[in-house]
Scaffold this motif. Structure first.
Motif, PDB file in Angstrom:
ATOM      1  N   PRO A  49     -67.299 -52.804 -30.451  1.00 29.59           N
ATOM      2  CA  PRO A  49     -67.965 -53.076 -29.169  1.00 29.59           C
ATOM      3  C   PRO A  49     -66.986 -52.938 -28.002  1.00 29.59           C
ATOM      4  O   PRO A  49     -65.782 -53.172 -28.151  1.00 29.59           O
ATOM      5  CB  PRO A  49     -68.429 -54.529 -29.306  1.00 29.59           C
ATOM      6  CG  PRO A  49     -68.404 -54.829 -30.764  1.00 29.59           C
ATOM      7  CD  PRO A  49     -67.356 -53.934 -31.363  1.00 29.59           C
ATOM      8  N   PHE A  50     -67.541 -52.603 -26.847  1.00 26.29           N
ATOM      9  CA  PHE A  50     -66.715 -52.408 -25.662  1.00 26.29           C
ATOM     10  C   PHE A  50     -65.878 -53.647 -25.354  1.00 26.29           C
ATOM     11  O   PHE A  50     -64.709 -53.541 -25.001  1.00 26.29           O
ATOM     12  CB  PHE A  50     -67.589 -52.049 -24.447  1.00 26.29           C
ATOM     13  CG  PHE A  50     -66.792 -51.938 -23.182  1.00 26.29           C
ATOM     14  CD1 PHE A  50     -66.045 -50.805 -22.915  1.00 26.29           C
ATOM     15  CD2 PHE A  50     -66.755 -52.980 -22.266  1.00 26.29           C
ATOM     16  CE1 PHE A  50     -65.287 -50.701 -21.762  1.00 26.29           C
ATOM     17  CE2 PHE A  50     -65.995 -52.889 -21.116  1.00 26.29           C
ATOM     18  CZ  PHE A  50     -65.261 -51.748 -20.862  1.00 26.29           C
ATOM     19  N   THR A  51     -66.473 -54.834 -25.478  1.00 26.77           N
ATOM     20  CA  THR A  51     -65.731 -56.054 -25.145  1.00 26.77           C
ATOM     21  C   THR A  51     -64.527 -56.239 -26.059  1.00 26.77           C
ATOM     22  O   THR A  51     -63.465 -56.675 -25.609  1.00 26.77           O
ATOM     23  CB  THR A  51     -66.635 -57.297 -25.205  1.00 26.77           C
ATOM     24  OG1 THR A  51     -67.288 -57.325 -26.474  1.00 26.77           O
ATOM     25  CG2 THR A  51     -67.655 -57.302 -24.090  1.00 26.77           C
ATOM     26  N   THR A  52     -64.680 -55.896 -27.330  1.00 23.52           N
ATOM     27  CA  THR A  52     -63.551 -55.969 -28.265  1.00 23.52           C
ATOM     28  C   THR A  52     -62.437 -55.036 -27.810  1.00 23.52           C
ATOM     29  O   THR A  52     -61.275 -55.431 -27.712  1.00 23.52           O
ATOM     30  CB  THR A  52     -64.000 -55.589 -29.690  1.00 23.52           C
ATOM     31  OG1 THR A  52     -64.913 -56.573 -30.153  1.00 23.52           O
ATOM     32  CG2 THR A  52     -62.819 -55.472 -30.639  1.00 23.52           C
ATOM     33  N   LEU A  53     -62.810 -53.798 -27.531  1.00 19.15           N
ATOM     34  CA  LEU A  53     -61.818 -52.806 -27.119  1.00 19.15           C
ATOM     35  C   LEU A  53     -61.158 -53.205 -25.804  1.00 19.15           C
ATOM     36  O   LEU A  53     -59.947 -53.016 -25.635  1.00 19.15           O
ATOM     37  CB  LEU A  53     -62.473 -51.436 -26.995  1.00 19.15           C
ATOM     38  CG  LEU A  53     -63.041 -50.875 -28.298  1.00 19.15           C
ATOM     39  CD1 LEU A  53     -63.885 -49.643 -28.026  1.00 19.15           C
ATOM     40  CD2 LEU A  53     -61.933 -50.584 -29.287  1.00 19.15           C
ATOM     41  N   SER A  54     -61.930 -53.767 -24.900  1.00 18.10           N
ATOM     42  CA  SER A  54     -61.371 -54.156 -23.610  1.00 18.10           C
ATOM     43  C   SER A  54     -60.340 -55.265 -23.769  1.00 18.10           C
ATOM     44  O   SER A  54     -59.251 -55.199 -23.178  1.00 18.10           O
ATOM     45  CB  SER A  54     -62.497 -54.601 -22.676  1.00 18.10           C
ATOM     46  OG  SER A  54     -61.978 -54.917 -21.411  1.00 18.10           O
ATOM     47  N   VAL A  55     -60.649 -56.283 -24.574  1.00 16.90           N
ATOM     48  CA  VAL A  55     -59.689 -57.377 -24.775  1.00 16.90           C
ATOM     49  C   VAL A  55     -58.436 -56.863 -25.463  1.00 16.90           C
ATOM     50  O   VAL A  55     -57.311 -57.198 -25.064  1.00 16.90           O
ATOM     51  CB  VAL A  55     -60.337 -58.535 -25.578  1.00 16.90           C
ATOM     52  CG1 VAL A  55     -59.289 -59.516 -26.082  1.00 16.90           C
ATOM     53  CG2 VAL A  55     -61.361 -59.254 -24.714  1.00 16.90           C
ATOM     54  N   LEU A  56     -58.606 -56.038 -26.489  1.00  7.12           N
ATOM     55  CA  LEU A  56     -57.439 -55.497 -27.192  1.00  7.12           C
ATOM     56  C   LEU A  56     -56.584 -54.655 -26.244  1.00  7.12           C
ATOM     57  O   LEU A  56     -55.356 -54.750 -26.247  1.00  7.12           O
ATOM     58  CB  LEU A  56     -57.873 -54.675 -28.407  1.00  7.12           C
ATOM     59  CG  LEU A  56     -58.543 -55.452 -29.535  1.00  7.12           C
ATOM     60  CD1 LEU A  56     -59.021 -54.493 -30.628  1.00  7.12           C
ATOM     61  CD2 LEU A  56     -57.621 -56.515 -30.104  1.00  7.12           C
ATOM     62  N   ASP A  57     -57.239 -53.842 -25.434  1.00  6.17           N
ATOM     63  CA  ASP A  57     -56.505 -53.004 -24.478  1.00  6.17           C
ATOM     64  C   ASP A  57     -55.786 -53.860 -23.442  1.00  6.17           C
ATOM     65  O   ASP A  57     -54.627 -53.607 -23.109  1.00  6.17           O
ATOM     66  CB  ASP A  57     -57.468 -52.030 -23.794  1.00  6.17           C
ATOM     67  CG  ASP A  57     -56.744 -51.097 -22.846  1.00  6.17           C
ATOM     68  OD1 ASP A  57     -55.953 -50.263 -23.337  1.00  6.17           O
ATOM     69  OD2 ASP A  57     -56.952 -51.211 -21.625  1.00  6.17           O
ATOM     70  N   THR A  58     -56.451 -54.890 -22.946  1.00  2.41           N
ATOM     71  CA  THR A  58     -55.831 -55.774 -21.962  1.00  2.41           C
ATOM     72  C   THR A  58     -54.571 -56.414 -22.530  1.00  2.41           C
ATOM     73  O   THR A  58     -53.522 -56.438 -21.882  1.00  2.41           O
ATOM     74  CB  THR A  58     -56.831 -56.857 -21.509  1.00  2.41           C
ATOM     75  OG1 THR A  58     -57.921 -56.212 -20.835  1.00  2.41           O
ATOM     76  CG2 THR A  58     -56.184 -57.865 -20.576  1.00  2.41           C
ATOM     77  N   LEU A  59     -54.668 -56.926 -23.754  1.00  2.00           N
ATOM     78  CA  LEU A  59     -53.510 -57.578 -24.365  1.00  2.00           C
ATOM     79  C   LEU A  59     -52.395 -56.578 -24.676  1.00  2.00           C
ATOM     80  O   LEU A  59     -51.218 -56.872 -24.456  1.00  2.00           O
ATOM     81  CB  LEU A  59     -53.930 -58.320 -25.633  1.00  2.00           C
ATOM     82  CG  LEU A  59     -54.694 -59.612 -25.376  1.00  2.00           C
ATOM     83  CD1 LEU A  59     -55.395 -60.080 -26.635  1.00  2.00           C
ATOM     84  CD2 LEU A  59     -53.760 -60.682 -24.837  1.00  2.00           C
ATOM     85  N   ALA A  60     -52.762 -55.410 -25.181  1.00  2.00           N
ATOM     86  CA  ALA A  60     -51.741 -54.405 -25.499  1.00  2.00           C
ATOM     87  C   ALA A  60     -51.034 -53.940 -24.234  1.00  2.00           C
ATOM     88  O   ALA A  60     -49.803 -53.807 -24.206  1.00  2.00           O
ATOM     89  CB  ALA A  60     -52.376 -53.223 -26.228  1.00  2.00           C
ATOM     90  N   PHE A  61     -51.800 -53.708 -23.181  1.00  5.18           N
ATOM     91  CA  PHE A  61     -51.213 -53.183 -21.948  1.00  5.18           C
ATOM     92  C   PHE A  61     -50.422 -54.248 -21.213  1.00  5.18           C
ATOM     93  O   PHE A  61     -49.435 -53.942 -20.551  1.00  5.18           O
ATOM     94  CB  PHE A  61     -52.299 -52.592 -21.042  1.00  5.18           C
ATOM     95  CG  PHE A  61     -51.750 -51.633 -20.043  1.00  5.18           C
ATOM     96  CD1 PHE A  61     -51.455 -50.331 -20.400  1.00  5.18           C
ATOM     97  CD2 PHE A  61     -51.480 -52.038 -18.758  1.00  5.18           C
ATOM     98  CE1 PHE A  61     -50.913 -49.449 -19.490  1.00  5.18           C
ATOM     99  CE2 PHE A  61     -50.937 -51.164 -17.825  1.00  5.18           C
ATOM    100  CZ  PHE A  61     -50.663 -49.866 -18.200  1.00  5.18           C
ATOM    101  N   ALA A  62     -50.845 -55.512 -21.323  1.00  8.30           N
ATOM    102  CA  ALA A  62     -50.125 -56.591 -20.638  1.00  8.30           C
ATOM    103  C   ALA A  62     -48.711 -56.723 -21.188  1.00  8.30           C
ATOM    104  O   ALA A  62     -47.794 -57.119 -20.473  1.00  8.30           O
ATOM    105  CB  ALA A  62     -50.872 -57.915 -20.799  1.00  8.30           C
ATOM    106  N   GLY A  63     -48.545 -56.398 -22.464  1.00 10.19           N
ATOM    107  CA  GLY A  63     -47.218 -56.484 -23.064  1.00 10.19           C
ATOM    108  C   GLY A  63     -46.750 -57.910 -23.310  1.00 10.19           C
ATOM    109  O   GLY A  63     -45.579 -58.140 -23.587  1.00 10.19           O
TER     110      GLY A  63
END
Length: 164
Positions: A49-63
């Motif tokens: 789901p988009f929300t899953t991908l968004s949270v994962l992307d946010t955390l990965a990109f935040a570093g």
């Protein structure tokens, strides 16, 4: 019909000031929106789901790990909604919650290697789908995309810093 940078009366007030810029912000916004509609729907091997991908992307990109309150703000969902999503992703092994060393009452959400793998897989899928399309562009169009990368990267950085 309105000129490209004239207010249309439907929420575009103030865009007439763009006349002095060397970039048509209406055209730029339309191009980005059009590309995003296509890009977010590229086929991928792993379906999430988009929300899953968004949270994962946010955390990965935040570093760095983030608090639930930070995720609530960045993901634009309610506190109960983000708590429920993080709990589900934690059960799936994509995230971990750990105590915040600076505040014993708070927790930090960490992305796991499995969560990072999903992001890498999605990136590789999108690259694979974009490659034949980019190959159909003219050399001038490919150069224009290459030349736009630093400005697009900087614009994203400015956008992220203005939200935090």
């Amino acid at each position: 019909m309105n000129e490209p940078n004239e207010p249309t009366g439907d929420g575009d007030q103030g865009l007439d000031r763009d006349r002095d810029r060397d970039l048509d912000l209406n055209a730029f916004t339309a191009a980005v929106e059009n590309f995003n509609r296509f890009y977010i729907r590229l086929p991928v091997l792993e379906k999430h789901p988009f929300t899953t991908l968004s949270v994962l992307d946010t955390l990965a990109f935040a570093g760095r790990p983030l608090r639930l309150t930070e995720l609530t703000r960045t993901e634009q969902v309610s506190q109960p909604g983000i708590t429920q999503l993080v709990t589900r992703l934690e059960h799936e092994g994509l995230l971990e919650r750990r105590p915040d060393p600076s505040d014993g009452r708070a927790v930090l959400v960490h992305i796991t290697e499995a969560g990072r793998r999903i992001g890498r897989s999605r990136h590789m899928d999108r690259t694979r789908h974009l490659a034949p399309l980019v190959d159909q562009l003219t050399p001038e169009e490919r150069r224009a995309l290459r030349d736009a990368l630093p400005a697009l990267t900087r614009l994203a950085e400015l956008g992220r810093s203005s939200q935090g």
